[in-house]
Design an enzyme around this catalytic site. Structure first.
Site, mmCIF file in Angstrom:
data_model
loop_
_atom_site.group_PDB
_atom_site.id
_atom_site.type_symbol
_atom_site.label_atom_id
_atom_site.label_comp_id
_atom_site.label_asym_id
_atom_site.label_seq_id
_atom_site.Cartn_x
_atom_site.Cartn_y
_atom_site.Cartn_z
ATOM 1 N N HIS A 202 4.434 -8.558 -2.136
ATOM 2 C CA HIS A 202 3.650 -7.527 -3.121
ATOM 3 C C HIS A 202 2.955 -6.486 -2.257
ATOM 4 O O HIS A 202 2.636 -5.394 -3.080
ATOM 5 C CB HIS A 202 2.613 -8.302 -3.446
ATOM 6 C CG HIS A 202 1.389 -8.666 -2.609
ATOM 7 N ND1 HIS A 202 1.193 -9.685 -1.653
ATOM 8 C CD2 HIS A 202 0.150 -7.906 -2.540
ATOM 9 C CE1 HIS A 202 0.120 -9.325 -1.001
ATOM 10 N NE2 HIS A 202 -0.334 -8.468 -1.682
HETATM 11 C C1 UD1 Z 1 -4.845 -6.511 -3.763
HETATM 12 C C2 UD1 Z 1 -5.277 -6.020 -2.430
HETATM 13 C C3 UD1 Z 1 -4.591 -6.754 -1.206
HETATM 14 C C4 UD1 Z 1 -4.444 -8.031 -1.442
HETATM 15 C C5 UD1 Z 1 -3.813 -8.504 -2.873
HETATM 16 C C6 UD1 Z 1 -3.580 -9.942 -3.098
HETATM 17 C C7 UD1 Z 1 -6.269 -3.753 -2.411
HETATM 18 C C8 UD1 Z 1 -6.162 -2.479 -2.113
HETATM 19 N N1 UD1 Z 1 -5.319 -4.583 -2.340
HETATM 20 O O1 UD1 Z 1 -3.516 -5.770 -4.090
HETATM 21 O O2 UD1 Z 1 -5.084 -6.593 0.141
HETATM 22 O O3 UD1 Z 1 -3.250 -8.573 -0.400
HETATM 23 O O4 UD1 Z 1 -4.551 -7.801 -3.634
HETATM 24 O O5 UD1 Z 1 -2.915 -10.185 -4.200
HETATM 25 O O6 UD1 Z 1 -7.502 -4.198 -2.806
HETATM 26 N N2 UD1 Z 1 -1.967 -6.859 -11.665
HETATM 27 C C9 UD1 Z 1 -1.785 -7.547 -12.721
HETATM 28 N N3 UD1 Z 1 -2.581 -8.505 -13.196
HETATM 29 C C10 UD1 Z 1 -3.589 -8.756 -12.220
HETATM 30 C C11 UD1 Z 1 -3.653 -8.085 -11.051
HETATM 31 C C12 UD1 Z 1 -2.850 -6.983 -10.689
HETATM 32 O O7 UD1 Z 1 -0.886 -7.058 -13.533
HETATM 33 O O8 UD1 Z 1 -4.192 -9.998 -12.391
HETATM 34 C C13 UD1 Z 1 -1.003 -5.488 -11.482
HETATM 35 C C14 UD1 Z 1 -1.585 -4.615 -12.030
HETATM 36 O O9 UD1 Z 1 -0.489 -3.589 -12.433
HETATM 37 C C15 UD1 Z 1 -2.091 -3.735 -10.761
HETATM 38 C C16 UD1 Z 1 -1.184 -4.011 -9.830
HETATM 39 O O10 UD1 Z 1 -0.724 -5.524 -10.048
HETATM 40 O O11 UD1 Z 1 -2.088 -2.232 -10.947
HETATM 41 C C17 UD1 Z 1 -1.894 -3.965 -8.459
HETATM 42 O O12 UD1 Z 1 -3.066 -4.699 -8.389
HETATM 43 P P1 UD1 Z 1 -4.459 -4.457 -7.332
HETATM 44 O O13 UD1 Z 1 -5.404 -5.360 -7.457
HETATM 45 O O14 UD1 Z 1 -4.747 -2.810 -7.205
HETATM 46 O O15 UD1 Z 1 -3.913 -4.491 -5.917
HETATM 47 P P2 UD1 Z 1 -2.864 -5.738 -5.356
HETATM 48 O O16 UD1 Z 1 -1.263 -5.010 -5.099
HETATM 49 O O17 UD1 Z 1 -3.077 -7.021 -6.230
#
Ligand code: UD1
Length: 353
Positions: A202
């Site tokens: 991811h």
């Molecule tokens: C974040 C952390 C990463 C961690 C990961 C665990 C940062 C910079 N990164 O990355 O270190 O390893 O969490 O999973 O904080 N999304 C959904 N539903 C959700 C959550 C996310 O659809 O419940 C999608 C959204 O499109 C969002 C994207 O995932 O924009 C990225 O989510 P985000 O929380 O920004 O970063 P992660 O890639 O999950």
């Protein structure tokens, strides 16, 4: 009674916070009160609420509902929200976990208001500043009052940056506490179908460029094909669409797993292939070998003892690494403390009070 504000927002933090919350309620019921603030960084049921239910974490008192966004806008919204809470209510300390945007926002908001910051999982370094997590953890460590290092390598990293011993503690890893606590309750997901490999990917460095994601998945597919097995791939919502547009015969995609489901799958598979830091450790704690889908890792001791191997982002490098690691049984995870990290952390916080 002292009051702590625990700040969480992303999936791995709910798991880490569970270890601390349980020890607070079991061993410090009369001296420490904990409120939980959820930034809302992860919001899907499978990415958030499931973990609160399954690990019996107290419901958040605050939920900022920040949701997705660019790094700047997401972190800024959290910073503002956490500051409002800290101005409205007095806390003796703020507890933050790991290296996500929620960690940095919580630490920065508290430090600016003079509220002591306690950083659980401090001192990790990949020395790759292109990773958002690396910036988050370096900045969080430097804003923290007490730093809890999960490994001796993390302690050394902090010393190299000038931290004095009074500010840090080798606590061990709360994720080891959790694997020990919850392993007996592990439950296979209904989507499990006897797969012998577990795959997760991811990180934005691996998933943002379609060619790189495709090379990684091709490597896993080739590895599973060579071994004559299937790989189970619980897909993070951020890459669901991209993955759905690719087809592989030895990879089966499913919705994200819960924590107890992940532990159960770990007990069944031969090999894990992942770019997740948390899963690298859970794999080691479950004594399974790991192919790390990255060129560097913060968890260097797992690679040093031979239980995990790093890979280049090419199909051949990944498939060859899987073939090498397939039958290995890692040794006891002695480098991550005694399985009572949460107790050591809370003892140190109580002495500070
Ligand atoms: C974040 C952390 C990463 C961690 C990961 C665990 C940062 C910079 N990164 O990355 O270190 O390893 O969490 O999973 O904080 N999304 C959904 N539903 C959700 C959550 C996310 O659809 O419940 C999608 C959204 O499109 C969002 C994207 O995932 O924009 C990225 O989510 P985000 O929380 O920004 O970063 P992660 O890639 O999950």
């Amino acid at each position: 009674m002292r009051k702590i504000l625990t700040i969480v927002g992303a999936r791995p933090q709910f798991i880490k916070a569970a270890a601390i919350s349980h020890v607070i309620s079991e061993q410090f019921p009369d001296s420490i009160a904990e409120d939980i603030l959820h930034t809302g960084q992860h919001y899907d049921d499978a990415m958030s609420a499931t973990f609160f239910r399954e690990l019996a974490i107290p419901a958040p008192r605050y939920n900022l509902g920040v949701g997705s966004g660019s790094h700047g806008s997401q972190t800024a919204a959290m910073l503002k929200g956490v500051e409002e809470v800290l101005l409205a209510e007095t806390y003796d300390a703020v507890l933050v976990y790991g290296d996500t945007n929620s960690t940095l926002a919580g630490a920065l908001a508290a430090a600016k208001l003079g509220v002591p910051v306690m950083h659980v999982e401090a001192g990790l370094r990949s020395y790759n500043r292109a990773m958002p997590e690396e910036l988050n953890r370096v900045l969080t460590d430097h804003a923290s009052t007490l730093l809890f290092a999960p490994t001796l390598t993390a302690m050394e990293n902090l010393r190299n940056e000038g931290f004095v011993d009074e500010r840090m503690l080798f606590s061990g890893d709360v994720m080891l506490d959790n694997v020990r606590r919850y392993a007996p309750a592990a439950t296979l997901p209904p989507t499990y179908d006897g797969e012998e490999m577990l795959l997760t990917v991811h990180r934005n460095t691996n998933t943002d460029a379609p060619e790189r994601l495709s090379a990684i998945l091709s490597g896993v597919d080739e590895a599973a094909g060579r071994m004559g097995v299937q790989a189970l791939f619980p897909v993070h919502p951020r890459i669901r669409q991209r993955v759905d547009s690719m087809m592989f015969s030895h990879i089966r995609t499913v919705a994200p797993l819960s924590y107890l489901q992940t532990l159960a799958v770990l007990q069944r598979v031969h090999l894990v292939m992942t770019d997740s830091g948390g899963l690298q450790k859970e794999t080691f704690f479950s004594r399974r070998p790991c192919v790390v889908l990255r060129e560097e890792t913060e968890w260097t001791e797992i690679v040093a003892c031979g239980a995990a191997t790093l890979t280049q982002p090419t199909a051949t490098s990944i498939a060859d690494a899987a073939a090498r690691m397939w039958e290995l049984t890692p040794s006891e995870p002695l480098q991550f403390g005694d399985g009572h990290a949460a107790n050591h952390i809370l003892d140190a916080i109580s002495s500070l009070f």
